[in-house]
Each structure stands twice: as C-alpha cells, then as structure tokens.
Design a protein around this motif. Structure first.
Motif, PDB file in Angstrom:
ATOM      1  N   ALA B  17      42.497  49.713  44.794  1.00 46.89           N
ATOM      2  CA  ALA B  17      42.893  49.874  43.394  1.00 46.89           C
ATOM      3  C   ALA B  17      41.867  49.209  42.467  1.00 46.89           C
ATOM      4  N   ILE B  18      42.067  49.430  41.179  1.00 49.56           N
ATOM      5  CA  ILE B  18      41.234  48.768  40.169  1.00 49.56           C
ATOM      6  C   ILE B  18      41.938  47.493  39.714  1.00 49.56           C
ATOM      7  N   ALA B  19      41.219  46.384  39.757  1.00 44.85           N
ATOM      8  CA  ALA B  19      41.745  45.111  39.241  1.00 44.85           C
ATOM      9  C   ALA B  19      41.167  44.902  37.848  1.00 44.85           C
ATOM     10  N   SER B  20      42.023  44.546  36.916  1.00 47.39           N
ATOM     11  CA  SER B  20      41.598  44.334  35.536  1.00 47.39           C
ATOM     12  C   SER B  20      41.906  42.896  35.127  1.00 47.39           C
ATOM     13  N   LEU B  21      40.870  42.152  34.804  1.00 44.66           N
ATOM     14  CA  LEU B  21      41.002  40.745  34.447  1.00 44.66           C
ATOM     15  C   LEU B  21      40.602  40.576  32.984  1.00 44.66           C
ATOM     16  N   ASN B  22      41.379  39.835  32.251  1.00 48.59           N
ATOM     17  CA  ASN B  22      41.176  39.738  30.809  1.00 48.59           C
ATOM     18  C   ASN B  22      40.933  38.322  30.337  1.00 48.59           C
ATOM     19  N   CYS B  23      40.243  38.215  29.207  1.00 47.07           N
ATOM     20  CA  CYS B  23      39.873  36.912  28.658  1.00 47.07           C
ATOM     21  C   CYS B  23      39.756  37.065  27.140  1.00 47.07           C
ATOM     22  N   THR B  24      40.326  36.135  26.401  1.00 48.51           N
ATOM     23  CA  THR B  24      40.129  36.106  24.955  1.00 48.51           C
ATOM     24  C   THR B  24      39.492  34.784  24.563  1.00 48.51           C
ATOM     25  N   TYR B  25      38.764  34.797  23.452  1.00 48.80           N
ATOM     26  CA  TYR B  25      38.089  33.590  23.012  1.00 48.80           C
ATOM     27  C   TYR B  25      38.302  33.417  21.517  1.00 48.80           C
ATOM     28  N   SER B  26      38.203  32.186  21.051  1.00 49.41           N
ATOM     29  CA  SER B  26      38.576  31.894  19.668  1.00 49.41           C
ATOM     30  C   SER B  26      37.382  31.785  18.713  1.00 49.41           C
ATOM     31  N   ASP B  27      36.202  31.453  19.231  1.00 46.74           N
ATOM     32  CA  ASP B  27      35.052  31.238  18.358  1.00 46.74           C
ATOM     33  C   ASP B  27      34.312  32.543  18.101  1.00 46.74           C
ATOM     34  N   ARG B  28      34.382  33.030  16.859  1.00 44.07           N
ATOM     35  CA  ARG B  28      33.734  34.306  16.531  1.00 44.07           C
ATOM     36  C   ARG B  28      32.215  34.248  16.653  1.00 44.07           C
ATOM     37  N   GLY B  29      31.664  33.046  16.634  1.00 41.39           N
ATOM     38  CA  GLY B  29      30.222  32.898  16.772  1.00 41.39           C
ATOM     39  C   GLY B  29      29.734  32.937  18.205  1.00 41.39           C
ATOM     40  N   ARG B  77      36.441  47.805  40.685  1.00 43.28           N
ATOM     41  CA  ARG B  77      36.870  49.078  41.274  1.00 43.28           C
ATOM     42  C   ARG B  77      36.922  48.961  42.785  1.00 43.28           C
ATOM     43  N   ASP B  78      37.766  49.798  43.404  1.00 42.97           N
ATOM     44  CA  ASP B  78      37.880  49.823  44.866  1.00 42.97           C
ATOM     45  C   ASP B  78      38.027  48.393  45.406  1.00 42.97           C
ATOM     46  N   SER B  79      39.019  47.689  44.896  1.00 39.75           N
ATOM     47  CA  SER B  79      39.201  46.277  45.259  1.00 39.75           C
ATOM     48  C   SER B  79      39.335  46.100  46.768  1.00 39.75           C
TER      49      SER B  79
END
Lengths: 115, 110
Positions: B17-29, B77-79
């Motif tokens: 399967a496809i593994a989807s890992l996410n990340c958000t960050y706070s500094d716009r710079g 992909r293709d984990s």
C-alpha cells in the motif's frame, strides 16, 4: 569504523554526578551538534558549534555545557546530573557546502540513565 | 504550538500500500525540509529533502511541499515491512540548526 563516534554508548549514573559524553568525527565537517531524544518528543537541540570558536545554545541547554576541543571533537557535559536528563543523546555533524545541504550525519547515540 | 508537528502514530498500512506521512510547521520563513528515517535502536538517516513547492520523487519515496499551507508530506509507494520505522520531519527555519518533529511511527503489515 563509524564516521561519527560517541562514547560511552551506555552509561548509568547517580543524581548529582558529573558526566561527559564525547563525540569525535572523521568526516572533516566544521559543524557539530548535540541533540537529545525522548519518547514522544523527537530530537531536541542542546548545543551546536559551527567551528571551534563558535558555540551556540539550542532550545534545551539548561543543565548542559559543551566543549569544542578541536574541529573533530565536541563534548557534552552534565555538571550535576538529574533524573530528567535520562535520555538518548545524539551527536551529529553537517557540511554546509555538501550536495545535500542540511543533511545531518549522526553518531550511534549515547544512552544515559540517571538514577 | 510546536514548531514542527507530526502525528505520532502508529500508522499501520498493509504491504504494497501507499503510506502517507504528514508534517506541519509554524515558521513561514522556513526554507528547507527533510525527512529522516529512524529504525528502532538506531540513529536517524536522511531519506528525502525538498526546497521548492511541489513534488520530488526518489524511487518509492515522494516528498510534497506546500509552503502556503505550511505542510510537507512523505509518500511511500509499495510499502515493505522493511519500511517499518519512525519517520522524522525536520525543518530549516534559518536559525542555523534543524528543528525536528516528534516523529511518526510506521508499521507495514506483511
């Protein structure tokens, strides 16, 4: 042999003791770092050094000090260890002129337990 | 608010399967973004880096960056079971050293 070597790999000590973790590298990099890793908290920066005369505090420097003895050596000291300093400590290096700018090369880690 | 946020997981996907890992960050710079993989008991190793908006592919790995949404992701992909590890998102905020998220643990079920 590892390019970034940390000693000791494991250490158990008691509250109030002075502890030094040592890091040496053969990569020829000017930049060196100390991070600590705790479960659920990721890697947090303790100190970093961009050359022998440049040492900077990271986000969690309280209770720690460092020494950059040479380009290849960067030591982390806990002057008076306390139990909440129990963690896995990583030394890392980087080359700002490298192809993959920002890539950190980590040592194998030093696991410290403070009783 | 943490500077770099990741869901701790575990994220469990079946083999292939496809593994989807996410990340958000706070500094716009923030300028550069990195994905490190860390096997249990081992040190982190860099697997992907991305500087520009859009997708960057390397083998089975794709990094995606959206600076307007302050979001970076890693698709595998293709984990394979050998992909089971903790994936650390790291951001160069311009303050001279990388800031890491807490990591997402991925489990690939055979």
């Amino acid at each position: 042999d590892a390019d970034v070597t940390q000693t000791p790999r494991n250490r158990i000590t008691k509250t109030g003791k002075r502890i030094m973790l040592e890091c040496s590298q053969t990569k020829g990099h000017d930049r060196m770092y100390w991070y600590r890793q705790d479960p659920g908290l990721g890697l947090r920066l303790i100190y970093y050094s961009f050359d022998v005369k440049d040492i900077n505090k990271g986000e969690i420097s309280d209770g720690y000090s460092v020494s950059r003895q040479a380009q290849a050596k960067f030591s982390l000291s806990l002057e008076s260890a306390i139990p909440n300093q129990t963690a896995l400590y990583f030394c890392a290096t980087s080359d700002p002129a490298g192809e993959r700018t920002g890539e950190l090369f980590f040592g194998e880690g030093s696991r410290l337990t403070v009783l | 608010q943490k500077e770099v946020e990741q869901n701790s997981g575990p994220l469990s996907v079946p083999e292939g399967a496809i593994a989807s890992l996410n990340c958000t960050y706070s500094d716009r710079g923030s300028q550069s973004f990195f994905w490190y993989r860390q096997y249990s008991g081992k040190s982190p190793e860099l697997i992907m880096f991305i500087y520009s908006n859009g997708d960057k592919e390397d083998g089975r790995f794709t990094a995606q960056l959206n600076k307007a949404s302050q979001y970076v992701s890693l698709l595998i992909r293709d984990s394979q079971p050998s992909d089971s590890a903790t994936y650390l998102c790291a951001v160069d905020t311009g303050r001279r050293a990388l800031t890491f998220g807490s990591g997402t643990r991925l489990q690939v079920q055979p």
